[in-house]
Design an enzyme around this catalytic site. Structure first.
Site, PDB file in Angstrom:
ATOM      1  N   ASP A 204       0.855  -1.193   0.000  1.00  0.00           N
ATOM      2  CA  ASP A 204       0.000   0.000   0.000  1.00  0.00           C
ATOM      3  C   ASP A 204       0.887   1.238   0.000  1.00  0.00           C
ATOM      4  O   ASP A 204       1.682   1.438   0.918  1.00  0.00           O
ATOM      5  CB  ASP A 204      -0.867  -0.039   1.275  1.00  0.00           C
ATOM      6  N   GLU A 230      -1.810  -1.218  -3.655  1.00  0.00           N
ATOM      7  CA  GLU A 230      -2.923  -0.372  -3.200  1.00  0.00           C
ATOM      8  C   GLU A 230      -2.583   1.108  -3.273  1.00  0.00           C
ATOM      9  O   GLU A 230      -1.485   1.511  -2.884  1.00  0.00           O
ATOM     10  CB  GLU A 230      -3.251  -0.784  -1.764  1.00  0.00           C
ATOM     11  N   GLU A 256     -10.395   3.736  -0.969  1.00  0.00           N
ATOM     12  CA  GLU A 256     -10.691   4.086   0.425  1.00  0.00           C
ATOM     13  C   GLU A 256     -10.940   5.577   0.610  1.00  0.00           C
ATOM     14  O   GLU A 256     -11.499   5.981   1.622  1.00  0.00           O
ATOM     15  CB  GLU A 256      -9.557   3.616   1.349  1.00  0.00           C
ATOM     16  N   ASP A 279     -14.853   2.083   2.631  1.00  0.00           N
ATOM     17  CA  ASP A 279     -14.902   2.087   4.096  1.00  0.00           C
ATOM     18  C   ASP A 279     -16.320   2.463   4.513  1.00  0.00           C
ATOM     19  O   ASP A 279     -16.784   3.566   4.231  1.00  0.00           O
ATOM     20  CB  ASP A 279     -13.895   3.093   4.653  1.00  0.00           C
ATOM     21  N   GLU A 343      -9.449  -6.635   6.319  1.00  0.00           N
ATOM     22  CA  GLU A 343      -8.270  -5.898   6.781  1.00  0.00           C
ATOM     23  C   GLU A 343      -8.206  -5.873   8.309  1.00  0.00           C
ATOM     24  O   GLU A 343      -9.141  -5.432   8.973  1.00  0.00           O
ATOM     25  CB  GLU A 343      -8.306  -4.467   6.243  1.00  0.00           C
TER      26      GLU A 343
HETATM   27 CA    CA Z   1      -4.827   1.792   2.490  1.00  0.00          CA
END
Ligand code: CA
Length: 400
Positions: A204, A230, A256, A279, A343
């Site tokens: 990420d 990511e 996100e 999210d 996650e």
């Molecule tokens: Ca992230």
């Protein structure tokens, strides 16, 4: 049933020497904004807003703008309330703070609906596709006295990765983007070497790269057999993500920082993501999250929840994870190919570990989805008081 009171709680847990860095800066504390909604017949629902710091302005929005439209309403009318709150802020607030606020409010209303019906939220939403989820560890942040010292950074990620293996994880996501590209590649090489060929690895960048450096990092990660890359680019650069998808075979994961069905529609229409990470405590809550999931499913693209924040956001994400349909169906769905990979943030977080009456307990790399009403958690008021630095309340006036 009428909404009598809306309260917000700003929580802060200082991390002291446990502070850590992503590519975007340091985390010296864990912060959450909790939303509590109480009805005239005594039902209580919890939500969390603003999983990105800071959170104080989200609380101000809830009390100064949203409360006027919420107090006195029937909390069961989640769709109509969502529509009114979103539409009334359309001219200035189609993403960011107003949708953050709306997310916490909507989750609290779904929690109340669940409490009132005696059902978990996933049952209210149409039923679960699974009763447990495979988790991946989110870790390998930058730590230590000098986070830019390569030798210690390599040793640190190697030791940390082995720690996750020892804890029973089978998948791990690490951070890149803070150090120069060759140094971050060395860190990711050290992780692959430590965990072996069969371990599932992701990385990420928190949108740290331009198109050229993202391509170079993507090629290096492919050679190391990482599964997804990511947020390689800033969330505005949908065309850049689409180009990376054409150029690389590693999966591009993003989303996100996106909000509402309209944001995810743009993302999907641009062909910008192999994996969409919404999210539930930021994208618009359950009411909107279910619509976003319908969109991702229609684009045959998996939605893997982004999870951050306190026990409330965590519980909400688990309920959301239960109702995400496999993309596509097979007799034995496999995470992450066509089943949820959840996650699990492995950084210190007292707001997740101490706030739920019963902490979320990993069994190896697996978490059970709570089956009790609403979000399925009881908030520990002592823990809440321990970390609360500001609270505010809006109450229905008599006669309304
Ligand atoms: Ca992230």
């Amino acid at each position: 049933m009428r909404i009598d009171r809306i309260e917000t709680f700003v929580l802060k847990a200082p991390l002291g020497t446990e502070r850590f860095y992503s590519s975007q800066g340091s985390f010296h504390e864990r912060t959450s904004l909790l939303v509590r909604i109480t009805t005239d017949d005594g039902h209580v629902g919890w939500g969390e807003s603003g999983v990105s710091m800071p959170v104080e302005h989200v609380a101000a929005y809830i009390h100064d703008v949203a409360a006027l439209r919420l107090l006195g309403r029937d909390p069961a009318n989640t769709e109509a309330i969502w529509f009114e709150l979103y539409s009334s802020s359309r001219d200035f607030g189609r993403s960011g703070t107003p949708v953050d606020a709306l997310s916490g409010i909507d989750v609290a209303l779904w929690d109340i609906r669940g409490q009132a019906a005696g059902l978990p939220i996933h049952a209210l939403a149409g039923g679960a596709h699974r009763d447990r989820v495979r988790c991946y560890a989110t870790g390998l942040y930058y730590r230590g006295e000098d986070v830019r010292d390569l030798a210690s950074a390599v040793g640190q990620v190697r030791d940390e990765a082995l720690g996750y293996v020892a804890r029973g994880f089978t998948a791990l996501k690490g951070k890149v983007g803070l150090l120069p590209l060759p140094q971050d590649i060395k860190r990711m090489e050290a992780v692959r070497e430590a965990v072996g060929d069969r371990f599932l690895l992701m990385t990420d960048a928190n949108h740290a790269y331009n198109r050229h450096t993202a391509r170079r990092m993507g090629q290096a990660l492919e050679a190391l057999d990482y599964y997804w890359f990511e947020e390689p680019l800033v969330p505005e650069d949908l065309e850049g993500c689409a180009a990376l998808r054409r150029e690389l075979s590693i999966a591009i994961a993003t989303g996100e920082c996106e909000y509402t069905r309209y944001g995810y529609r743009r993302l999907l229409q641009a062909d910008a993501a192999d994996i969409v990470q919404a999210d539930i405590s930021a994208c618009g809550g359950f009411s909107e999250g279910l619509k976003i999931h319908a969109l991702t499913a229609a684009f045959c693209t998996p939605l893997l929840p982004h999870v951050w924040g306190s026990a409330v956001a965590f519980a909400a994400a688990l309920q959301f994870a239960a109702v995400l349909e496999p993309v596509p169906h097979t007799a034995f769905p496999q995470a992450p190919e066509n089943d949820v990979l959840f996650e699990y943030d492995c950084n210190p977080n007292p707001l997740r570990d101490e706030l739920a009456g019963v902490p979320f307990a990993l069994e190896g790399d697996t978490l059970r989805i709570p089956q009790t009403p609403g979000l399925g958690i009881a908030i520990d008021r002592e823990a809440l008081n321990r970390y609360c630095v500001a609270e505010q309340s809006s109450t229905r006036k008599a006669g309304l």
